[in-house]
Design a protein around this motif. Structure first.
Motif, PDB file in Angstrom:
ATOM      1  N   ALA A   1      17.222  25.979  -9.511  1.00  0.00           N
ATOM      2  CA  ALA A   1      18.568  25.421  -9.623  1.00  0.00           C
ATOM      3  C   ALA A   1      18.651  24.300  -8.595  1.00  0.00           C
ATOM      4  CB  ALA A   1      19.630  26.483  -9.375  1.00  0.00           C
ATOM      5  N   GLU A   2      19.745  23.560  -8.598  1.00  0.00           N
ATOM      6  CA  GLU A   2      19.853  22.445  -7.659  1.00  0.00           C
ATOM      7  C   GLU A   2      21.305  22.055  -7.455  1.00  0.00           C
ATOM      8  OE1 GLU A   2      17.428  19.341  -9.335  1.00  0.00           O
ATOM      9  OE2 GLU A   2      18.353  19.538 -11.300  1.00  0.00           O
ATOM     10  N   VAL A   3      21.503  21.158  -6.500  1.00  0.00           N
ATOM     11  CA  VAL A   3      22.817  20.576  -6.257  1.00  0.00           C
ATOM     12  C   VAL A   3      22.708  19.083  -6.508  1.00  0.00           C
ATOM     13  CG1 VAL A   3      22.347  20.338  -3.770  1.00  0.00           C
ATOM     14  CG2 VAL A   3      24.713  20.323  -4.605  1.00  0.00           C
TER      15      VAL A   3
ATOM     16  N   TYR B   1      15.482  26.144  -5.155  1.00  0.00           N
ATOM     17  CA  TYR B   1      16.774  25.467  -5.198  1.00  0.00           C
ATOM     18  C   TYR B   1      16.605  24.127  -4.503  1.00  0.00           C
ATOM     19  CZ  TYR B   1      21.806  24.679  -5.016  1.00  0.00           C
ATOM     20  OH  TYR B   1      23.065  24.147  -5.192  1.00  0.00           O
ATOM     21  N   ARG B   2      16.978  23.047  -5.178  1.00  0.00           N
ATOM     22  CA  ARG B   2      16.691  21.701  -4.720  1.00  0.00           C
ATOM     23  C   ARG B   2      17.960  20.856  -4.654  1.00  0.00           C
ATOM     24  NH1 ARG B   2      12.258  20.992  -9.606  1.00  0.00           N
ATOM     25  NH2 ARG B   2      10.957  22.795  -9.052  1.00  0.00           N
ATOM     26  N   ALA B   3      17.822  19.680  -4.065  1.00  0.00           N
ATOM     27  CA  ALA B   3      18.875  18.667  -4.076  1.00  0.00           C
ATOM     28  C   ALA B   3      18.414  17.511  -4.955  1.00  0.00           C
ATOM     29  CB  ALA B   3      19.167  18.170  -2.668  1.00  0.00           C
TER      30      ALA B   3
ATOM     31  N   GLY C   1      20.389  25.831 -13.632  1.00  0.00           N
ATOM     32  CA  GLY C   1      21.724  25.262 -13.540  1.00  0.00           C
ATOM     33  C   GLY C   1      21.861  24.439 -12.272  1.00  0.00           C
ATOM     34  N   CYS C   2      23.080  24.016 -11.985  1.00  0.00           N
ATOM     35  CA  CYS C   2      23.287  23.189 -10.792  1.00  0.00           C
ATOM     36  C   CYS C   2      24.680  23.394 -10.216  1.00  0.00           C
ATOM     37  CB  CYS C   2      23.084  21.705 -11.110  1.00  0.00           C
ATOM     38  SG  CYS C   2      24.347  20.965 -12.166  1.00  0.00           S
ATOM     39  N   ASN C   3      24.760  23.127  -8.928  1.00  0.00           N
ATOM     40  CA  ASN C   3      26.051  22.943  -8.274  1.00  0.00           C
ATOM     41  C   ASN C   3      26.349  21.450  -8.249  1.00  0.00           C
ATOM     42  OD1 ASN C   3      25.033  25.586  -6.275  1.00  0.00           O
ATOM     43  ND2 ASN C   3      26.928  25.691  -7.439  1.00  0.00           N
TER      44      ASN C   3
END
Length: 278
Positions: free
Chosen positions: A14-16, A43-45, A68-70
């Motif tokens: 997932a990522e932001v 989890y990545r940016a 998914g993502c934030n």
């Protein structure tokens, strides 16, 4: 809300996303929890500009490893145009901060900001209270949504464009007044900075806190820097404060379980905060 099958939640990534994104602490938060729970995921940016938002979602939708993502500034409202709104968030909060892909490949928008914002002040009696909020963007929408449900009586909404602020008060059915940023604060029980002002690389937020009563609480959603000028000024007056990590960790915990199928290990919050403020 449907989710990817539970057997696949502990893989992938997932990522932001945001513009800018280098300041984000979300990878550190989710990475900490993934390690604590021994989940083999990532989890990545991802730096995504407004012009690249549609392409981002189109590409991620085709990626079977993407959980998914934030979403952070400035995409919380615009992202609604690229996902399914099964929770009717466009008509309620008007912004999303989390996107998931279900087992059929559909992208589903949701919002964990409202719960993350409210958790640190859930013990505060806001029924009939007067509050002041700075900002009228996606984060402010989540704040106003939560405050409406907490039963506040009056909201002074300060923004560069008072007309936009007035529209938000009407949209959320809140009594109060829309004010320019340089207007004097009312004697509010709660002051919330829901704008990027005061964040590293952004303009400062010079506020005179003298109108606030001695028992007021000052809540700054900015977390980079963690000790903002607003919080420092509040502490000089011996006002109670809540920093931006409280909301950040709270909203991240809700999203983490949606992404990876396990509750975030919140018993380790003290250790996590120590890592985040280094």
């Amino acid at each position: 809300m449907s989710q990817p099958p539970s057997t696949s939640l502990k893989t992938g990534y997932a990522e932001v996303i945001g513009d800018p994104i280098s300041h984000s602490k979300s990878p550190a938060i989710h990475g900490f929890w993934l390690e604590k729970l021994d989940i083999d995921a990532d989890y990545r940016a991802a730096h995504v500009t407004p012009d690249g938002l549609a392409d981002y979602f189109a590409r991620r939708k085709r990626d079977p490893d993407w959980r998914g993502c934030n979403i952070t500034i400035p995409h919380k409202e615009a992202a609604l145009d690229h996902v399914e709104d099964r929770g009717e968030l466009r008509a309620s909060i008007g912004a999303i901060n989390t996107v998931l892909r279900d087992e059929d490949g559909a992208l589903i928008g949701t919002n964990t900001d409202a719960a993350g914002f409210y958790a640190p002040i859930s013990g505060m009696d806001l029924e009939g209270a007067s509050v002041a909020v700075i900002g009228a963007g996606g984060a402010a929408r989540a704040v106003l949504f939560a405050l409406k449900r907490a039963g506040v009586a009056q909201v002074a909404l300060l923004n560069r464009t008072p007309l936009k602020a007035a529209g938000l008060l009407t949209a959320f059915g809140l009594q109060g007044q829309a004010l320019p940023l340089d207007a004097p604060l009312p004697p509010a029980a709660l002051l919330v900075n829901a704008s990027p002002l005061g964040m590293s690389g952004q303009p400062p937020l010079p506020l005179d806190l003298d109108p606030l009563p001695a028992d007021a609480l000052v809540y700054d959603l900015v977390y980079a820097p963690l000790e903002t000028d607003l919080l420092a000024t509040a502490r000089k007056r011996n006002l109670a404060t809540v920093d931006g990590l409280e909301m950040l960790i709270g909203q991240a915990a809700v999203a983490f379980e949606l992404f990876f199928g396990e509750p975030a290990p919140r018993d380790d919050d003290a250790e996590l905060r120590e890592i985040l403020i280094r």
